[in-house]
Design an enzyme around this catalytic site. Structure first.
Site, PDB file in Angstrom:
ATOM      1  N   ARG A  15     -10.954  14.993 -20.199  1.00  0.00           N
ATOM      2  CA  ARG A  15     -10.061  16.076 -20.581  1.00  0.00           C
ATOM      3  C   ARG A  15      -9.757  16.013 -22.082  1.00  0.00           C
ATOM      4  O   ARG A  15     -10.029  15.039 -22.761  1.00  0.00           O
ATOM      5  CB  ARG A  15      -8.752  15.988 -19.781  1.00  0.00           C
ATOM      6  N   LYS A  75      -3.968  11.251 -21.845  1.00  0.00           N
ATOM      7  CA  LYS A  75      -3.567   9.961 -21.285  1.00  0.00           C
ATOM      8  C   LYS A  75      -2.853   9.110 -22.320  1.00  0.00           C
ATOM      9  O   LYS A  75      -2.929   9.349 -23.527  1.00  0.00           O
ATOM     10  CB  LYS A  75      -4.794   9.207 -20.761  1.00  0.00           C
ATOM     11  N   TYR A  94       0.826  12.186 -21.352  1.00  0.00           N
ATOM     12  CA  TYR A  94       1.259  11.390 -20.215  1.00  0.00           C
ATOM     13  C   TYR A  94       1.422   9.948 -20.681  1.00  0.00           C
ATOM     14  O   TYR A  94       0.539   9.404 -21.362  1.00  0.00           O
ATOM     15  CB  TYR A  94       0.212  11.429 -19.082  1.00  0.00           C
ATOM     16  N   GLU A 118       5.201  13.529 -17.896  1.00  0.00           N
ATOM     17  CA  GLU A 118       5.599  13.314 -16.499  1.00  0.00           C
ATOM     18  C   GLU A 118       7.102  13.224 -16.283  1.00  0.00           C
ATOM     19  O   GLU A 118       7.570  13.286 -15.142  1.00  0.00           O
ATOM     20  CB  GLU A 118       4.918  12.059 -15.931  1.00  0.00           C
ATOM     21  N   SER A 133      -0.825  16.872 -10.592  1.00  0.00           N
ATOM     22  CA  SER A 133      -0.516  16.406  -9.241  1.00  0.00           C
ATOM     23  C   SER A 133      -1.259  17.256  -8.214  1.00  0.00           C
ATOM     24  O   SER A 133      -1.773  16.746  -7.215  1.00  0.00           O
ATOM     25  CB  SER A 133       0.989  16.484  -8.986  1.00  0.00           C
ATOM     26  N   VAL A 178       1.610  16.391  -4.789  1.00  0.00           N
ATOM     27  CA  VAL A 178       0.392  15.678  -4.412  1.00  0.00           C
ATOM     28  C   VAL A 178       0.190  15.758  -2.906  1.00  0.00           C
ATOM     29  O   VAL A 178      -0.908  16.053  -2.412  1.00  0.00           O
ATOM     30  CB  VAL A 178       0.443  14.207  -4.867  1.00  0.00           C
ATOM     31  N   VAL A 238       3.595   9.089  -3.662  1.00  0.00           N
ATOM     32  CA  VAL A 238       5.026   8.897  -3.930  1.00  0.00           C
ATOM     33  C   VAL A 238       5.260   8.929  -5.437  1.00  0.00           C
ATOM     34  O   VAL A 238       4.565   8.253  -6.193  1.00  0.00           O
ATOM     35  CB  VAL A 238       5.513   7.551  -3.357  1.00  0.00           C
ATOM     36  N   VAL A 266      -2.662   7.573  -5.119  1.00  0.00           N
ATOM     37  CA  VAL A 266      -2.469   8.501  -6.235  1.00  0.00           C
ATOM     38  C   VAL A 266      -1.272   8.088  -7.089  1.00  0.00           C
ATOM     39  O   VAL A 266      -1.150   8.486  -8.243  1.00  0.00           O
ATOM     40  CB  VAL A 266      -2.303   9.947  -5.707  1.00  0.00           C
ATOM     41  N   ILE A 268      -0.807   5.331  -8.449  1.00  0.00           N
ATOM     42  CA  ILE A 268      -1.170   4.165  -9.260  1.00  0.00           C
ATOM     43  C   ILE A 268      -0.700   4.291 -10.706  1.00  0.00           C
ATOM     44  O   ILE A 268      -0.428   3.295 -11.377  1.00  0.00           O
ATOM     45  CB  ILE A 268      -2.692   3.898  -9.181  1.00  0.00           C
ATOM     46  N   ASP A 269      -0.592   5.523 -11.231  1.00  0.00           N
ATOM     47  CA  ASP A 269      -0.077   5.703 -12.590  1.00  0.00           C
ATOM     48  C   ASP A 269       1.309   5.099 -12.758  1.00  0.00           C
ATOM     49  O   ASP A 269       1.678   4.681 -13.863  1.00  0.00           O
ATOM     50  CB  ASP A 269      -0.009   7.192 -12.955  1.00  0.00           C
ATOM     51  N   ARG A 278      -4.365  -1.960  -7.430  1.00  0.00           N
ATOM     52  CA  ARG A 278      -4.470  -2.255  -8.858  1.00  0.00           C
ATOM     53  C   ARG A 278      -5.317  -1.153  -9.483  1.00  0.00           C
ATOM     54  O   ARG A 278      -6.199  -0.593  -8.828  1.00  0.00           O
ATOM     55  CB  ARG A 278      -5.089  -3.627  -9.100  1.00  0.00           C
ATOM     56  N   ASN A 299      -6.793   8.160 -13.415  1.00  0.00           N
ATOM     57  CA  ASN A 299      -6.956   9.485 -14.030  1.00  0.00           C
ATOM     58  C   ASN A 299      -7.885  10.334 -13.177  1.00  0.00           C
ATOM     59  O   ASN A 299      -8.935  10.800 -13.623  1.00  0.00           O
ATOM     60  CB  ASN A 299      -7.456   9.371 -15.470  1.00  0.00           C
TER      61      ASN A 299
END
Length: 379
Positions: A15, A75, A94, A118, A133, A178, A238, A266, A268-269, A278, A299
């Site tokens: 992106r 990112k 982000y 975010e 999302s 999400v 979540v 999802v 994980i960020d 991880r 990502n």
């Protein structure tokens, strides 16, 4: 204001932070836009497109960071970009700082004005998180279905099932954007979908708007442990604004899963909502633990840049223009949404969940705004 768009360097992140139409809008307001050579190619925009819109194309990221007061990215800065940041420089991207103490420290030390997509909130919405999302949620069942195949060490279950054979069972943990997007796609693929959440209003809305092969259930540990042995796919969806995601599935719970099932985390960020998660990359997207595959790419939308870049850039440009038009100080004073996006400023952590997570002193932005250094113009 001089605004810079560097090329993304995160692994297989295709992106770009701005599209040519955004350049035109900023140029019309008198701002200068600089973009790194080749930054938009994977998103469908070449350097000529940006030049036509009025941008100046520069060769290196260093030139971008050296010349520009505001940096617009997708990112969070990667370690190789840390030294490029400059005091009082605005970073609009982000950030997801809760699980990244090193980046939080760098932003403090560099006295960057770090505004996170975010955490920017407007009328109880997250307008800059929602587009990605949606895409991450829509992609999650697709990648889960692929990694259920036997040749990827999955269980060999086809998500749609077949005549006389039951479809895969998908558990989605969460009830936000999400979750809704993942449920829509998983249901469309023919799966048996269960959404587990705690927001009764959100779950009621999902039941009313989504297909009949989706059901909802209230989230608690007891119920979760009863359901896990029956599912083929778990999608962690979540998000609590600015905070680390809670670990809703523990390492011990992996023994409850079917062998060859898959988790797509999802969250994980924000550190992931599965204890064993991880971060992974698009180059090596999955790992196996206790017979369960984990897909934890941080990502996910980066694999679909022609769609995701436009969705993101169309949402961010309005706020970028306001920051550029007013300057960040005046922008945060006039716009509560932009105010809520500021995570670090002038060496101070101004987002309470981030400060709490890292054990750092929290400062209300309005109390320290006059202590933030002014940006020094470099020729």
């Amino acid at each position: 204001m001089k605004i810079g768009i560097p090329r993304e360097v995160k692994t297989r992140e295709y992106r770009v932070g701005m599209i040519p139409s955004g350049v035109e809008q900023l140029r019309a307001s008198g701002h200068e836009v600089y973009i790194q050579k080749g930054a938009g190619e994977k998103s469908g925009f070449d350097d000529a497109d940006y030049r036509e819109a009025g941008a100046i194309v520069l060769e290196s990221a260093k030139e971008i960071y050296d010349q520009c007061e505001m940096i617009i990215k997708v990112k969070e800065p990667q370690p190789e970009e840390y030294d490029l940041l400059r005091p009082a420089q605005i970073l609009f991207t982000y950030l997801h700082l809760a699980p990244v103490p090193d980046l939080t420290r760098v932003l403090q030390e560099k006295q960057v004005i770090a505004i996170a997509y975010e955490t920017l909130q407007e009328e109880n919405r997250l307008p800059l998180l929602d587009p990605m999302s949606q895409i991450a949620g829509e992609v999650a069942p697709l990648v889960a279905s692929y990694f259920l195949s036997a040749h990827t060490q999955g269980s060999g279950v086809l998500i749609s099932g077949a005549t006389g054979v039951a479809p895969a069972k998908v558990l989605i943990i969460g009830s936000g954007t999400v979750a809704k997007s993942a449920a829509k796609v998983a249901a469309g693929m023919g799966a048996d979908v269960l959404i587990m959440g705690r927001n009764r209003s959100a779950m009621s809305n999902l039941e009313e708007t989504l297909p009949e092969n989706i059901s909802t259930i209230y989230s608690n540990r007891y119920t979760l442990e009863k359901i896990l042995p029956t599912v083929d796919i778990v999608i962690g969806a979540v998000y609590i604004t600015g905070e680390r995601a809670p670990k809703l599935i523990t390492k011990e719970m992996l023994s409850l899963f079917k062998k060859g099932s898959i988790i797509v985390d999802v969250s994980i960020d924000q550190g992931g909502c599965i204890e064993t998660s991880r971060p992974t990359t698009h180059e090596e997207p999955v790992f196996e633990m206790d017979g369960v595959l984990h897909y934890c790419v941080a990502n996910i939308p980066g694999s679909y840049p022609l769609t995701s870049t436009q969705a993101l850039a169309n949402a961010t440009v309005k706020y970028a223009k306001r920051i550029a038009d007013l300057g960040w100080r005046e922008a945060v004073k006039q716009d509560d949404a932009i105010y809520s996006g500021v995570n670090v400023a002038g060496g101070f952590v101004t987002n309470a969940p981030v400060a709490k997570t890292h054990g750092i002193a929290y400062h209300e932005l309005r109390d320290i705004i006059d202590q933030c250094p002014l940006y020094e113009v470099h020729s």
